[in-house]
Design a protein around this motif. Structure first.
Motif, mmCIF file in Angstrom:
data_model
loop_
_atom_site.group_PDB
_atom_site.id
_atom_site.type_symbol
_atom_site.label_atom_id
_atom_site.label_comp_id
_atom_site.label_asym_id
_atom_site.label_seq_id
_atom_site.Cartn_x
_atom_site.Cartn_y
_atom_site.Cartn_z
ATOM 1 N N TRP A 204 22.738 -26.350 14.850
ATOM 2 C CA TRP A 204 22.253 -27.580 14.437
ATOM 3 C C TRP A 204 21.738 -27.634 13.260
ATOM 4 O O TRP A 204 21.788 -28.744 12.486
ATOM 5 C CB TRP A 204 21.008 -27.944 15.519
ATOM 6 N N ILE A 205 21.015 -26.375 12.597
ATOM 7 C CA ILE A 205 20.662 -26.418 11.167
ATOM 8 C C ILE A 205 21.787 -26.911 10.309
ATOM 9 O O ILE A 205 21.835 -27.468 9.448
ATOM 10 C CB ILE A 205 20.044 -25.101 10.912
ATOM 11 N N ARG A 206 23.074 -26.266 10.577
ATOM 12 C CA ARG A 206 24.267 -26.642 9.877
ATOM 13 C C ARG A 206 24.764 -27.944 10.034
ATOM 14 O O ARG A 206 25.118 -28.491 8.615
ATOM 15 C CB ARG A 206 25.402 -25.721 10.176
ATOM 16 N N LYS A 207 24.413 -28.646 10.884
ATOM 17 C CA LYS A 207 24.664 -30.066 11.033
ATOM 18 C C LYS A 207 23.939 -30.794 10.241
ATOM 19 O O LYS A 207 24.233 -32.144 9.619
ATOM 20 C CB LYS A 207 24.533 -30.529 12.288
ATOM 21 N N GLY A 208 22.602 -30.372 9.817
ATOM 22 C CA GLY A 208 21.833 -31.166 8.943
ATOM 23 C C GLY A 208 21.264 -32.326 9.535
ATOM 24 O O GLY A 208 21.480 -32.781 10.575
ATOM 25 N N ALA A 209 20.446 -33.248 8.666
ATOM 26 C CA ALA A 209 19.913 -34.221 9.195
ATOM 27 C C ALA A 209 20.998 -35.488 9.120
ATOM 28 O O ALA A 209 21.319 -36.003 7.725
ATOM 29 C CB ALA A 209 18.875 -34.712 8.219
ATOM 30 N N GLU A 210 21.560 -35.833 10.293
ATOM 31 C CA GLU A 210 22.974 -36.654 10.278
ATOM 32 C C GLU A 210 22.673 -37.918 10.046
ATOM 33 O O GLU A 210 21.539 -38.598 10.207
ATOM 34 C CB GLU A 210 23.512 -36.494 11.584
ATOM 35 N N GLU A 211 23.662 -38.943 9.498
ATOM 36 C CA GLU A 211 23.242 -40.194 9.404
ATOM 37 C C GLU A 211 22.938 -40.932 10.728
ATOM 38 O O GLU A 211 23.346 -40.586 11.627
ATOM 39 C CB GLU A 211 24.701 -41.023 8.930
ATOM 40 N N LEU A 212 22.145 -41.906 10.436
ATOM 41 C CA LEU A 212 21.563 -42.602 11.740
ATOM 42 C C LEU A 212 23.011 -43.615 12.392
ATOM 43 O O LEU A 212 23.305 -44.137 11.587
ATOM 44 C CB LEU A 212 20.329 -43.530 11.602
ATOM 45 N N PRO A 213 23.163 -43.246 13.668
ATOM 46 C CA PRO A 213 24.035 -44.040 14.275
ATOM 47 C C PRO A 213 23.713 -45.640 14.505
ATOM 48 O O PRO A 213 22.320 -45.729 14.384
ATOM 49 C CB PRO A 213 24.132 -43.451 15.745
ATOM 50 N N PRO A 214 24.548 -46.366 14.472
ATOM 51 C CA PRO A 214 24.093 -47.900 14.377
ATOM 52 C C PRO A 214 23.208 -48.412 15.523
ATOM 53 O O PRO A 214 22.721 -49.250 15.345
ATOM 54 C CB PRO A 214 25.514 -48.585 14.403
ATOM 55 N N ASP A 215 22.952 -47.694 16.724
ATOM 56 C CA ASP A 215 22.356 -48.306 17.720
ATOM 57 C C ASP A 215 21.021 -47.735 17.546
ATOM 58 O O ASP A 215 20.148 -47.868 18.740
ATOM 59 C CB ASP A 215 23.121 -47.808 19.099
#
Length: 477
Positions: free
Chosen positions: A451-462
């Motif tokens: 999960w650290i590698r994924k980072g702060a992901e873009e917010l999903p539209p919902d």
């Protein structure tokens, strides 16, 4: 090998392992609550991304921490039944309140926080994480109240008919003077640890960021985390100074053992580094700060600090011949000097190193800078571990420095172990629990790294950005 030896190793391994999760849980819950409140105030989606990102890491840490903590209660009945029988009347109340109030507060509102993203109004959702953090503070307070009683027993009467310590003043147990200085010290250390965890991860992502948008997300996390590390570190130093003076008052042998001070001195120097015999009685080389030990112990540079030899005689007069004298080197109410000496210095040294790196990070990221050199990578890797290990060495010092006492002045560790515990049973439980904890360590590290590698992901539209309509509960991750 004596069953007491094995039982002590088992308790040390499982307790130190469990405590790796505790300061991160306390510190990270406060930071996540702060990020979510900042998002509510600013409506800047960067803070929401950070909230959700570190929220995932918090859940992993919390889940593994709960699993490893459950084992602690079982050990008291399995390996330390005489100890449990002796302290049960005193420990029952604070530990029951911790379970019924603090843990249920944490788990209930954490569940609402996880599943309530598109059900609860944003302000109420943020309040859930605030209450989770409050629950962690309650949990820490009641557990530390029990531990502080072991360091300085108060509010009890010994019943010779039952052979138990029976509580007669609950307020005295809760507001033990050792507890009142230990609690802020531990909590501030946890804030420092949680913030260092955030800084290390955010700094690693900041170094790898390829777009201005990503740099804009991670840089505030780096800066806020580093400031928290520094402010908390200052609080740790102040609270630790007060704690040292209370410790010297109630457990003078622990302070003498922390320096390997055998003869009473005024003023007493503090050795930053020392070489000599293993027990510290004869030194061949040392680097000392004049009068510092006197200041740490008494508050004045010229104060008198009792030495091990004088305290040994005093304890013999007070408590009689030590039944465990042959068990602890060098014996006679003296803890293991090398472990006590170095754990005390590693606690302070690693904490100071973490604060120094945080200060450098603030300087390196000033005025919008986003450094990418190898020094940044080294800082990102090292910083989360320094306060974490400083916490662990602090607990090792606290518990080792009390030896040979399980409950200071009342019960030795040798007399606390279960009388029917065999060597084979002790080995079986030690090997089994160590293996289980090893598997959990692999699971924890694998999940965190993923999960650290994924980072702060873009917010999903919902993902709602305001109070939404009445919707069914939904898992946010």
């Amino acid at each position: 090998m004596d069953p007491t030896d094995i039982a002590r190793w088992q308790f040390a391994i499982t307790t130190v392992y469990h405590f790796l999760f505790v300061p991160i849980t306390i510190g990270l819950s406060a930071i996540i609550a702060g990020y979510e409140i900042t998002w509510l105030r600013t409506r800047d989606e960067r803070w929401l991304r950070l909230t959700r990102f570190f929220g995932k890491l918090f859940l992993i840490n919390f889940a593994i921490g709960v699993v490893t903590g459950i084992v602690q209660e079982f050990q008291f009945g399995m390996n330390w039944s005489d100890y449990s029988r002796f302290v049960g009347d005193v420990f029952g109340a604070p530990l029951a309140i911790e379970g019924l109030l603090a843990f249920f507060l944490e788990s209930t509102f954490l569940g609402l926080w996880i599943f309530g993203w598109d059900r609860l109004p944003p302000r109420l959702h943020a309040a859930c994480m605030v209450l989770v953090h409050v629950g962690t503070l309650f949990s820490a307070y009641f557990i530390l109240a029990a531990n502080s009683w072991m360091q300085h027993p108060v509010g009890y009467a010994f019943n010779p008919d039952t052979g138990r310590a029976e509580m007669n003043d609950f307020a005295a147990v809760l507001f033990n003077k050792v507890q009142l200085v230990t609690f802020p010290h531990v909590v501030l250390s946890a804030y420092m640890t949680g913030a260092a965890f955030v800084v290390g991860i955010a700094l690693w992502h900041l170094r790898r960021a390829r777009t201005p948008e990503d740099r804009a997300v991670y840089r505030p996390a780096v800066r806020t985390g580093a400031w928290i590390v520094l402010v908390a570190a200052l609080g740790v130093v102040v609270s630790g100074d007060v704690q040292g003076k209370i410790m010297t008052e109630v457990q003078p042998m622990k302070m003498a053992a922390a320096e390997g001070l055998y003869e009473t001195e005024a003023p007493a120097d503090f050795s930053v580094f020392q070489l000599g015999t293993l027990d510290g009685e004869h030194e061949t080389f040392s680097i000392k700060v004049p009068g510092l030990l006197s200041f740490l112990a008494t508050g004045t540079p010229g104060g008198e600090v009792d030495g091990i030899n004088d305290l040994r005689e005093k304890y013999r007069e007070t408590y009689g011949a030590d039944p465990g004298a042959a068990y602890y080197s060098p014996g006679d109410y003296t803890p293991v000097i090398p472990l006590t000496y170095w754990s005390f210095r590693l606690m302070m040294g690693l904490g100071m190193a973490g604060a120094a790196i945080a200060a450098w990070v603030l300087w390196a990221t000033r005025r919008g800078r986003a450094p990418t050199g190898r020094a940044v990578l080294a800082a990102a890797i090292a910083l989360p571990f320094l306060p974490l290990f400083a916490n662990s060495f602090g607990w090792i010092f606290t518990e080792l420095g009390r030896q040979p006492w399980a409950v200071f002045g009342l019960m030795t560790t040798e007399h606390s172990v279960s009388p029917g515990l065999s060597t084979g049973e002790a080995w079986t439980s030690l090997i089994a629990l160590t293996a289980v904890y090893g598997v959990l360590a692999v699971v924890e590290v694998r999940l965190l790294l993923t999960w650290i590698r994924k980072g702060a992901e873009e917010l999903p539209p919902d993902v709602p950005t305001d109070a939404g309509e009445d919707r069914p509960l939904a898992f946010a991750y």
